[in-house]
Scaffold this active site. Sequence first.
Site, PDB file in Angstrom:
ATOM      1  N   ILE A   1       0.839  -1.204   0.000  1.00 48.63           N
ATOM      2  CA  ILE A   1       0.000   0.000   0.000  1.00 48.63           C
ATOM      3  C   ILE A   1       0.868   1.246   0.000  1.00 48.63           C
ATOM      4  O   ILE A   1       0.629   2.192  -0.765  1.00 48.63           O
ATOM      5  CB  ILE A   1      -0.951  -0.007   1.206  1.00 48.63           C
ATOM      6  CG1 ILE A   1      -1.953  -1.162   1.089  1.00 48.63           C
ATOM      7  CG2 ILE A   1      -1.704   1.324   1.314  1.00 48.63           C
ATOM      8  CD1 ILE A   1      -2.824  -1.354   2.317  1.00 48.63           C
TER       9      ILE A   1
ATOM     10  N   THR B   1      -4.547   5.588   7.389  1.00 55.63           N
ATOM     11  CA  THR B   1      -5.475   4.600   6.829  1.00 55.63           C
ATOM     12  C   THR B   1      -4.998   3.197   7.188  1.00 55.63           C
ATOM     13  O   THR B   1      -5.378   2.219   6.538  1.00 55.63           O
ATOM     14  CB  THR B   1      -5.572   4.728   5.292  1.00 55.63           C
ATOM     15  OG1 THR B   1      -4.247   4.652   4.728  1.00 55.63           O
ATOM     16  CG2 THR B   1      -6.218   6.044   4.892  1.00 55.63           C
TER      17      THR B   1
ATOM     18  N   ARG C   1      -3.836   1.493  11.038  1.00 54.14           N
ATOM     19  CA  ARG C   1      -4.445   0.988  12.258  1.00 54.14           C
ATOM     20  C   ARG C   1      -4.437   2.085  13.313  1.00 54.14           C
ATOM     21  O   ARG C   1      -3.458   2.844  13.449  1.00 54.14           O
ATOM     22  CB  ARG C   1      -3.692  -0.236  12.790  1.00 54.14           C
ATOM     23  CG  ARG C   1      -3.951  -1.520  12.003  1.00 54.14           C
ATOM     24  CD  ARG C   1      -5.393  -1.992  12.193  1.00 54.14           C
ATOM     25  NE  ARG C   1      -5.644  -3.294  11.589  1.00 54.14           N
ATOM     26  CZ  ARG C   1      -6.087  -3.471  10.348  1.00 54.14           C
ATOM     27  NH1 ARG C   1      -6.283  -2.412   9.567  1.00 54.14           N
ATOM     28  NH2 ARG C   1      -6.323  -4.683   9.882  1.00 54.14           N
TER      29      ARG C   1
ATOM     30  N   ASP D   1      -8.867   7.367   8.972  1.00 58.33           N
ATOM     31  CA  ASP D   1      -9.853   6.342   8.635  1.00 58.33           C
ATOM     32  C   ASP D   1      -9.936   5.287   9.723  1.00 58.33           C
ATOM     33  O   ASP D   1     -10.742   4.367   9.626  1.00 58.33           O
ATOM     34  CB  ASP D   1      -9.493   5.681   7.299  1.00 58.33           C
ATOM     35  CG  ASP D   1     -10.564   4.713   6.833  1.00 58.33           C
ATOM     36  OD1 ASP D   1     -11.745   5.114   6.822  1.00 58.33           O
ATOM     37  OD2 ASP D   1     -10.224   3.556   6.505  1.00 58.33           O
TER      38      ASP D   1
ATOM     39  N   GLU E   1     -11.618   2.068  18.251  1.00 63.28           N
ATOM     40  CA  GLU E   1     -12.760   2.570  17.486  1.00 63.28           C
ATOM     41  C   GLU E   1     -14.030   1.735  17.695  1.00 63.28           C
ATOM     42  O   GLU E   1     -15.145   2.251  17.552  1.00 63.28           O
ATOM     43  CB  GLU E   1     -12.408   2.620  15.999  1.00 63.28           C
ATOM     44  CG  GLU E   1     -12.006   1.290  15.411  1.00 63.28           C
ATOM     45  CD  GLU E   1     -11.308   1.437  14.064  1.00 63.28           C
ATOM     46  OE1 GLU E   1     -11.162   2.573  13.586  1.00 63.28           O
ATOM     47  OE2 GLU E   1     -10.909   0.414  13.495  1.00 63.28           O
TER      48      GLU E   1
ATOM     49  N   HIS F   1     -13.261   3.546   9.003  1.00 58.48           N
ATOM     50  CA  HIS F   1     -12.395   2.416   8.612  1.00 58.48           C
ATOM     51  C   HIS F   1     -12.907   1.788   7.320  1.00 58.48           C
ATOM     52  O   HIS F   1     -13.198   0.591   7.257  1.00 58.48           O
ATOM     53  CB  HIS F   1     -12.335   1.372   9.726  1.00 58.48           C
ATOM     54  CG  HIS F   1     -11.037   0.611   9.738  1.00 58.48           C
ATOM     55  ND1 HIS F   1     -10.458   0.142  10.877  1.00 58.48           N
ATOM     56  CD2 HIS F   1     -10.199   0.241   8.732  1.00 58.48           C
ATOM     57  CE1 HIS F   1      -9.323  -0.478  10.599  1.00 58.48           C
ATOM     58  NE2 HIS F   1      -9.153  -0.433   9.287  1.00 58.48           N
TER      59      HIS F   1
ATOM     60  N   ALA G   1     -11.350   2.570   4.024  1.00 66.83           N
ATOM     61  CA  ALA G   1     -10.448   2.807   2.901  1.00 66.83           C
ATOM     62  C   ALA G   1     -10.411   1.634   1.936  1.00 66.83           C
ATOM     63  O   ALA G   1     -10.191   1.804   0.736  1.00 66.83           O
ATOM     64  CB  ALA G   1      -9.043   3.111   3.415  1.00 66.83           C
ATOM     65  N   PHE G   2     -10.625   0.444   2.446  1.00 66.36           N
ATOM     66  CA  PHE G   2     -10.609  -0.765   1.621  1.00 66.36           C
ATOM     67  C   PHE G   2     -11.850  -0.908   0.762  1.00 66.36           C
ATOM     68  O   PHE G   2     -11.871  -1.731  -0.177  1.00 66.36           O
ATOM     69  CB  PHE G   2     -10.543  -1.999   2.537  1.00 66.36           C
ATOM     70  CG  PHE G   2     -11.848  -2.263   3.223  1.00 66.36           C
ATOM     71  CD1 PHE G   2     -12.766  -3.151   2.678  1.00 66.36           C
ATOM     72  CD2 PHE G   2     -12.204  -1.581   4.379  1.00 66.36           C
ATOM     73  CE1 PHE G   2     -14.000  -3.368   3.292  1.00 66.36           C
ATOM     74  CE2 PHE G   2     -13.417  -1.792   4.993  1.00 66.36           C
ATOM     75  CZ  PHE G   2     -14.322  -2.684   4.451  1.00 66.36           C
TER      76      PHE G   2
END
Length: 343
Positions: free
Chosen positions: A159, A237, A239, A263, A268, A303, A305-306
Site C-alpha cells: 500500500i 489509513t 491501524r 480512517d 474505534e 475504517h 479505505a478498503f
Amino acid sequence: MKHNTSPVLALATGIHKADAEHLHQALGPTFPLLCTEGSIESINPETLSQVQILLPFIHPTIGPAEMEAMPRLRLIATRSTGYDHIDLQAATQRGILVANVPGYGETAVAEYTFGLLLTVSRKLHLAYRSVQQASEPTRQLQGFDLYGKTLGVIGAGAIGLHVIRIARGFGMQVLAYDVMPNRIFAEVLGFLYVPLDELLASSDVVSLHAPALPSTYHLLNTETFRKMKRGALLINTARGSLVETEALLWALDNGILRGAGLDTLEDEDDLQHLEQALSPARQQSVQHNQALMSHDNVVVTPHMAFNSIEAVHRILNTSAANVLAFLRHQPQNLVTQEKNASI
C-alpha cells in the site's frame, strides 16, 4: 441468512447480503455457509457449537471466550489483511489455524489515502458544510497545493508503495521509513529511505501504512509528535493503535499538526457500543475520540479505505480460496503454525 446442516459448517459474520451472495458463489452454492450481518453473539449457542470455519471481518475481537463457544472451530479465515483482532496465542493453543488475505486493497487504500489528504489539505469538508449552510466562502477555506511538498510514508509495503506512486504523480517529494527498505523500488519510483526522525522533521504530510504490531503500538506519541515539522498533516489509513490519541489531540491543540485525516481510531469499536458499560480507560478513550471528531481540521471516516467494489471482491475470493485450500489439507496464507487442525 442461510443455514445448511452439512457436517462442515462455516460462519461469516459482519457481512452484507450482496457480499454474502458473492461468497456463496465463490465457495460453491451447496457449501454449508451461514452468513449474518451481526456478530458471533447474534448466533444461537447450539449453532455456534457446530461451527468449524469462521470468516470474520475486523470487528469484533475473536478471543478465548469466542473460541470456547465454538469447540469444533479449526480455521479462522479473516476477511482482512490485518489480524490483530484475533488472539493468535489462544488460537494456537486450541489448534486453530488463522489465515488472512495478504493483499487486496493496495489500489483502494492508496487512492482513499489521497482522498483524505485532499479533503484535509483543501478543506473540502468545510467547503461542503459552507455550501449546505449557504454561507459566503471565506479565507478560512483556503488550502494548500500538494505539488512540491514532501510526503513521509511510514511503512513502504504494497500500500505504501502505491501511495508513493500517486504522490510522485502529484509532483511531491517522498521520504519513506521501513524496517525492510527496498533500494530498487526507491530508485525506480524516485524516493528516499530515511530514519524515522528525519522523516518526521522533513515531511509536510505524514501517511501511516504500517501494521499493528507490538513494535508499532503508539508509534506516534508525544515524543515523536515533538519531532514533526510544525504545521504538518497526518493521514492514517492503517491501524488506530499506531497513534496515541491523547498525544494526537495535544499535537493538534498546540499547532504541531495543521490537521489530520483518519480512517481508523484507537479503540474505534467502542464508539459503536456506547450503550455498553466500559472500563474507565475505555471511557477515556471514547472521550478522546469524540474530542478528535469535534475538531474542524480533523476528518474521521469509519475504517472504510478498503471498501471499493473491486477490493471487496478480492477479499471474498481470497477468503473462499483459503477455506477451500484448508479443506483440501493444503492451507494457505497462514499467520499461525499448522498443528493438527484439519477437519
